[in-house]
Each structure stands twice: as C-alpha cells, then as structure tokens.
Scaffold this active site. Structure first.
Site, mmCIF file in Angstrom:
data_model
loop_
_atom_site.group_PDB
_atom_site.id
_atom_site.type_symbol
_atom_site.label_atom_id
_atom_site.label_comp_id
_atom_site.label_asym_id
_atom_site.label_seq_id
_atom_site.Cartn_x
_atom_site.Cartn_y
_atom_site.Cartn_z
ATOM 1 C CD1 TRP A 65 33.421 -7.129 73.783
ATOM 2 C CD2 TRP A 65 35.071 -8.222 74.805
ATOM 3 N NE1 TRP A 65 34.191 -6.201 74.439
ATOM 4 C CE2 TRP A 65 35.207 -6.845 75.075
ATOM 5 C CE3 TRP A 65 36.007 -9.108 75.359
ATOM 6 C CZ2 TRP A 65 36.241 -6.337 75.863
ATOM 7 C CZ3 TRP A 65 37.035 -8.603 76.141
ATOM 8 C CH2 TRP A 65 37.146 -7.232 76.393
ATOM 9 C CG HIS A 66 38.476 -11.442 73.717
ATOM 10 N ND1 HIS A 66 37.546 -12.113 74.454
ATOM 11 C CD2 HIS A 66 39.379 -10.953 74.591
ATOM 12 C CE1 HIS A 66 37.879 -12.048 75.731
ATOM 13 N NE2 HIS A 66 38.982 -11.337 75.849
ATOM 14 N N GLY A 67 37.202 -10.268 69.380
ATOM 15 C CA GLY A 67 37.543 -9.910 68.009
ATOM 16 C C GLY A 67 36.690 -10.667 67.021
ATOM 17 C CE1 TYR A 101 43.061 -9.710 77.252
ATOM 18 C CE2 TYR A 101 40.833 -8.880 77.417
ATOM 19 C CZ TYR A 101 41.705 -9.943 77.363
ATOM 20 O OH TYR A 101 41.226 -11.215 77.409
ATOM 21 C CG PHE A 115 40.523 -7.272 72.969
ATOM 22 C CD1 PHE A 115 40.638 -7.702 71.653
ATOM 23 C CD2 PHE A 115 41.352 -7.825 73.922
ATOM 24 C CE1 PHE A 115 41.557 -8.670 71.301
ATOM 25 C CE2 PHE A 115 42.256 -8.808 73.587
ATOM 26 C CZ PHE A 115 42.369 -9.225 72.278
#
Lengths: 371, 439
Positions: B302-304, B436, B439
C-alpha cells in the site's frame, strides 16, 4: 486540568489557556521584540572609506536599516539608487559617490545604493528600512532602463525574474507579473512587521552561506553556529577588486528596439515619485538624478521614445518642485551595457556634477540654492 | 496548503471563526464541508473529482445496503475505491502513463471503505444525510494523511453539536504546537542529513550510514506523528476528538507492541478489514502467522509500488510472528524492558532502511556499509541528535513512573517555551511535504 492530563497522548505538552497565553506573551516578547532591539543596539558596523553594501548582502534589509542609520550619522548627503549608483563594473573607489567624495576631499556622500533596486522596491525599502534617512541631502537616482517595456516597468503581465521580490507590494498593488505563491507573499509581509524574521534572514545571508539555521546545523557540524555568528560586521563589497574594461560592444550586446512606456502608465515612475515624496516628508532635501540609457545601443525609434520620456520626466520633476540633475549621455565606449557606465563614464558623470552643479566640500547647508 | 504554512493559517482562522459562529445552527455541516473542499482544492482542484466519486458511490452503496444486505454491493464499492486507488498508485509504475496521485487518496478511500463495510456488517447505521457523509469523508484535518477515523466515532461527532469550550482551543493549540515542533524542527532538520546520505550512499562511511539510518527512523516518526498531532489539534479547536494515531512507538517492547503504537488508525484498519476477514488469530498457528505476514505485505505494498516497501512489510510480518513466538516463551519476559525497547528500536531502524531507500541496491549499500564499517566521509551534526536524545528522554519519562515530573506546571511551561523557541528559531524555511502525503 486533571481532565487534560488524563488524555493519553504522545508527549504531554498540555497547557491551560492562561498558561499558553503567558508562554506566548513571554516568548514573543523576548524573541520578536527584545532580541531584534538588542541586536540592533549591539551591532557594530564598520564603514570604511568608499563604502558600498556588499552584493552578497543586497537583500539583507535588516542590515540595510542599520547601515543606513550609520551612514546617516557620518554623511551629510546620501546617494540612493540601483546598480548604476552602486557601481556594477567598478571598484569601490570608482563608484559615482566615491569619485564625488574624492573630488570633494572627504566622505561627504554616503553610498546607500543596492544592486537591483528598481523604484517600486526602492519605495518599500525607504519606507520600511530607511527611516533613519532624515534631514539630509538625498540624491535619488532614476534609471530609465526600468521603463523600457511594460514588463520591466512591472505594469504589464508576463514572466519576469523581479529583483528584491520581498519588497514588492504583496497584495494591494501587486504587480501583475509578480507570480509568487501566497505563502511567499505572506512571509514577505510578515518580515516587514516582525524584525525577528528579518533577523533570521540576516543570520542566513551574512553568516550561513544563505542556508537557514536548520540546514546549517544538519549540514555543517564542523562549523558550530555560535562561532559563525557575530555582532561585528563589515558589509563592504569585496567582489570587485578591479574595474571592468569590457564595453557593451566587446560583450556583443545587440542593438535594442525597446517599446518604452509612457510616464502616465509607468508603475516605476509612480513609485519613484512616491519615494521622492516620502523622503521629502522626512525632512530631506531631495535631488532627483535622472540617469541615461546607452543611446548607441538603441534603434532610432527606441531612442526617440527614450529621449521624449526622459525629457518628460525632467519636466515633471521640475514642475513638482524637485531639484534635478540631468546626467549627460556618455560616449558609447564608456558604457558596459545598457545603463552601467565603466570607470571612465563615472569619472565623466562626477566631473559633470561637480562643474554643472558646483558641489563643494562642507557646504551642504547651502545646497538649496545650488540646484 | 500544508498545516505549517501561512496559507493554512489564513484559511483556518476564518474557517474556525465561521464554524464557531454557526456551531448551533444547521449550517455547521455545510460550512465544514465547504471548508474541506476548499482545503483540498488548494492542492489541485481536479483532485475533487476523486473525492466526489468516492463519496457519492459509497454513499449510494451504503443506502442500498441498508435496504438489501448484499456482498455484491460491497464489491462494487471496493471495485470503485480500490480500482481508483490502485490505478493512481500502480499504473504509473507499470506503464509509461503518468499521472499525479491525488494527495490523501488512500486515506479518504480507506475511511469510506470502512464505512461501507461497517454498514454491511451492521456495526453502524447508514448515514442518510449526504452532506454529513461527504463532510466525514472530506473532513479537512484528516483529509491529507489521516488519522483514518472510523465513521463510528466521527459521524456521531458531526451530528452531535458538542458545545465548544475555550479548553478545546488550548488543547488543540497544545497538539498543534507539539506537531509543529516535530515536523518543522525535528523532521525537517533530520531530513537534510538523511537526504544527503541517501542521495549518494556509497560516498559515506559506515558510521554515517548508521547515523542516517537512526536519523530516518526519527525523521519519519516526527514527520508523521507531527502531522497527526497537528491534524488532531486543528480538529480539537473545532471541538472534534480524533483517535490517537501514535503512542510513543519507540518505547515498544516487541513488534506487535510497535504496531499498537505506530500509525494506530492504519494498523487497526488493516486488522479489521484485512487480517480479521482472513481469519485473524481464530485459526491454527501456521494460518495465523500466514495471515499476519500477508497483512503486513499488503500494508507494505500500500505504501508504494516498489519491492522495497513490500520487503519492509515482509520484515514487519516476520517480526510480528517472531514477537508472538517470543511472547509465548518464558525467557523473553525476563529480559529487562529497556533492552527489549532498544532491540525493537534497532529492528525498526533496519526496516526503515528499506522504506527510505530508492532501491534494494541502495538499501543493501547502507546495510553493508554499517556491517563492514566502511571508510568514507563522516560528519556528525550534534544538535539534531541532542534534540532526539531530549525527546527520547521525555518519551521514556512519559512512559515511566516518573511521568508526574512532566505533569508539573513548571515542567510543562518550560517544555512549551523550549518548543516554541525551537519552532521560531528553526521552524522557518520551505514548507516541505509530509512523507505520508505521497501514500
């Protein structure tokens, strides 16, 4: 208070309303009010012979204020203007004020010119940071180059890198070609009201190679902050050890066909007049020095408009009761570019001012009768 | 429009005054919604399209769910929300097609998904007021980077006209100033050092790579928890209570404890909407470990869309499994707490190397340099690390039986003055983005 302290939250920086009020009052009083005043009082500025403000420190307006106060103390007359007066292509002793001083036989005229100081920002600089300039003879230079087009005049829209953006009107009267973010414009206004912000800028440009304190602390641990800072400062220009001999033709600058604005529509002209008025209100004897733009560099059409504009400016200044100095056009080889003279040009201009306007040493009190 | 910017101040003060003025009227929710949309449009007006699509689709799906409880409807919502999220996040990575990821897309999408699933599960009544639901999704303090407050806690606050108290302002201000210190002073100062090292890892010595790894562990904490504090502070000034998002994570005694303290709103979201639906811990040991690791891998992805983030998630998954195994053994409980805290902090620092590095090559360069103690350039900026030390002492004290010292008036005032002086002296400069937000 118990209810506040019961909040389970990382880091318990919880204060009651009155506690916050006290903390804010004390911190703001110390940092925003006391510190800048203490700094202004303790700042030791060295002003050697043929002083002009360092190019590096040209946008350190807090320092400019202190320098202006110091120059006013020691000089009966001052010269304000852009890089033409500052001396773009010459050594410190070959600027126009320096040559005049040499001819007068002493430090009579202080050089308070700043590189890039067009009239719109000159007005703000004098209003906010030039309050010490009172009861003196003040020569205010008008460089017609700032009126070559609506864009340079700041009355037209377009893309332009503007000198001294922090001194521009940020909201009311903002030039249409000034496209800074709202954030930057807020900061610029804030800096005019809160000297602490200007002090931080001073620290950055004067001591930290234009890095902010945070960047300096993280990037240059070998240079401890307390050893970098000083209350003694010699803001003399050191970057021009010799005169440039390169003429505008040597530099292959092309002939220009400038549009020129009219004085009625000129933003720069309005600001120039406002600056003169402001200085006059402060008890100064104001002398409008109307400079020249290299005639050899212009097309015939441009030259015609330029000369008409210049003549109109001189007439309006006289009609408004200002003393004027109508500087002569220089020979082509004495210009380094469109408006900056080389050393020989400055010598010629100083000679003209001495002869035509009979500047003599220690007689500034009689100046009213001379122009 | 970042929280630490002048622009935000110019936006927030009129909004706060207007909100206070209409607090007892029916205009309260429309004003909040309008303010939220203006705030979001300040980043890019086209981002409002995504926000609008998520809001409308999930509002309609939830309405339908209240009439007809169908998994298919939930699938429609997930397809739209996750489809949009994945398109923006991953398509630019796998194709030449490039577009800008709308700021905070993940955060408001997750909020909206949680609402639809909670309605489906019957945990919350459907929200029939479109404006209230839109205000919940777009609530500007949380819009850009959370906390991902659930509808169960935020929607009732939107409907219930809580009387505003002067203490709300001072508590909100306390949170905001704490967050500002963390972000504008600590995170941004550490970022300078970290960026220098990570831009050219191999030029620097092992010692400096180690310091940069420590510095990044603190940078990301200060950056994100600083944002959360500011967000909660802004919300509190308007009378809203946001959930606690960070709770001294670097005093954790194991990896699972860390996730109970770090980005709590996201970790609980993954727990409730990924881990538990997979079976959670109500299954065999191996299946539970599998669930934990998959959840953490999804969190990493999900972060990248890079394998370094997946590796980061995988390390945390394995760390969580090992932690639960340690917990069940007798010997781990006998280790002094401070040793466990230090060990967990170092494990986190290791995982953050993968999180920060642009590639595996960079990450392994950092680790190799540290392990082999490579020669190279070295500089040690004492001020940021002294400040980290002070913050750590403060946090350890806060989490200990000596917390009462920090609760005395003198200590609180001294800390507030110190923080304000640091913010005023060091907090200026460019208003950098929060980590953040990307994201």
């Amino acid at each position: 208070m118990k209810s506040i302290l019961k909040i389970e939250h990382t880091n318990g920086l919880w204060l009651k309303p009155l506690e916050w009020a006290a903390v804010l009052c004390v911190t703001i009083a110390v940092l925003w009010l006391a510190l800048p005043r203490w700094h202004a009082r303790r700042l030791q500025i060295e002003l050697p012979k043929d002083f002009r403000l360092s190019y590096k420190l040209r946008d350190d307006y807090l320092l400019y204020r202190s320098v202006a106060a110091k120059v006013v103390e020691t000089h009966p007359a001052l010269f304000i203007g852009d890089s033409v007066v500052w001396g773009m292509y010459v050594r410190n002793d070959h600027t126009l004020p320096a040559i005049l001083n040499a001819k007068l036989g002493g430090e009579e005229i202080g050089n308070l010119a700043v590189d890039g100081l067009h009239p719109v920002v000159m007005e703000t600089l004098m209003r906010e940071y030039g309050k010490a300039v009172r009861d003196r003879v003040v020569y205010v230079y008008l460089n017609p180059l700032w009126m070559t087009s609506p864009l340079y005049d700041l009355s037209g829209d377009g893309e332009l890198v503007i000198n001294h953006p922090r001194l521009l009107p940020q909201f009311i009267g903002k030039p249409p070609c000034y496209h800074a973010s709202l954030e930057d414009r807020c900061k610029a206004v804030w800096e005019r009201f809160i000297d602490f912000e200007a002090l931080l800028h001073h620290v950055r440009v004067a001591f930290l190679d234009n890095k902010d304190v945070k960047n300096h602390l993280a990037k240059q641990p070998d240079k401890p902050l307390h050893k970098q800072l000083s209350l003694n400062i010699e803001p003399l220009e050191t970057g021009h050890p010799s005169d440039s001999k390169i003429t505008w033709e040597d530099a292959s600058i092309a002939e220009q066909d400038w549009l020129w604005v009219t004085l009625d529509e000129s933003r720069q002209w309005k600001s120039y007049l406002a600056t003169l008025e402001l200085l006059k209100k402060r008890g100064n004897t104001v002398v409008a020095v109307v400079g020249t733009v290299n005639p050899s560099m212009q097309t015939a059409a441009s030259l015609e408009k330029y000369r008409a504009l210049r003549a109109d400016a001189l007439k309006r200044l006289k009609d408004n009761g200002y003393k004027t100095v109508d500087l002569p056009e220089l020979p082509s080889e004495e210009y380094g570019d469109a408006s900056h003279p080389l050393a020989a040009g400055y010598e010629r201009l100083a000679e003209f001012m001495m002869k035509k306007h009979q500047l003599t040493n220690h007689e500034w009190t009689r100046i009213d009768t001379k122009f | 429009m970042q929280f630490q910017s002048w622009t935000f101040l110019l936006f927030f003060i009129p909004v706060l005054l207007l909100y206070w003025a209409v607090r007892g009227t029916r205009l309260r929710i429309p004003v909040l919604l309008a303010a939220s949309y203006v705030f979001y449009a300040s980043f890019n007006v086209y981002f409002l399209i995504c926000l609008g699509v998520v809001t409308i689709v999930d509002y309609l799906v939830a309405l339908q769910l209240s009439r007809h409880r169908s998994r298919w409807l939930v699938c429609v919502s997930l397809l739209v929300d996750l489809g949009m999220l994945c398109s923006f996040k991953y398509i630019p990575r796998v194709t030449d097609f490039d577009w800008v990821l709308p700021v905070g897309l993940s955060f408001f999408t997750f909020k909206s998904i949680s609402y639809v699933i909670d309605v489906y599960r019957g945990k919350i009544a459907v929200e029939r007021n479109l404006l209230a639901y839109a205000a919940y999704v777009a609530f500007f303090p949380q819009l850009v980077a959370g906390p991902i407050d659930r509808a169960t806690t935020l929607l009732p606050q939107l409907h219930h006209n809580v009387p505003l108290r002067i203490d709300d302002i001072s508590e909100g201000f306390s949170l905001f100033v704490t967050g500002l210190f963390k972000k504008a002073v600590m995170a941004d100062m550490l970022a300078v050092y970290v960026n220098v090292v990570y831009e050219d890892v191999t030029s620097y010595s092992g010692a400096m790579r180690l310091l940069a790894a420590y510095a990044y562990a603190w940078q990301i904490y200060f950056d994100f928890s600083g944002y959360s504090d500011m967000a909660c502070g802004v919300a509190r000034c308007m009378g809203f209570r946001c959930m606690l998002n960070f709770n001294n994570p670097y005093v954790s005694v194991d990896v699972r404890d860390f996730w109970r303290r770090w980005h709590i709103s996201l970790s609980t979201w993954f727990r409730d909407y990924v881990y538990i639906p997979m079976g959670g811990s109500r299954c065999g040991k191996l299946r539970n470990w599998f669930n934990v690791i998959v959840t953490m891998l999804v969190s990493g992805a999900w972060h990248g869309a890079t394998w370094t983030f997946v590796a980061w998630g995988g390390l945390h998954g394995v760390g969580s499994v090992v932690s639960s195994w340690f917990d069940k053994s007798g010997w781990y409980g006998k280790i002094p707490k401070i040793i466990k805290q230090i060990a967990v902090f170092h494990f986190m620092t290791l995982t953050w190397i993968f999180f920060r590095a642009e590639s595996f090559e960079d990450a392994f360069d950092v680790i190799r340099g540290i392990v082999t103690w490579e020669e190279g350039d070295f500089s040690f900026p004492p001020v940021p690390f002294v400040l980290i030390g002070l913050v750590w002492i403060y946090e350890l004290t806060w989490a200990s039986r000596f917390r009462w010292i920090l609760e005395t008036r003198a200590a609180r005032i001294a800390a507030a003055v110190f923080v304000l002086v640091c913010v005023l002296l060091l907090g200026g400069g460019a208003n950098s983005q929060f980590i953040y937000q990307q994201f």
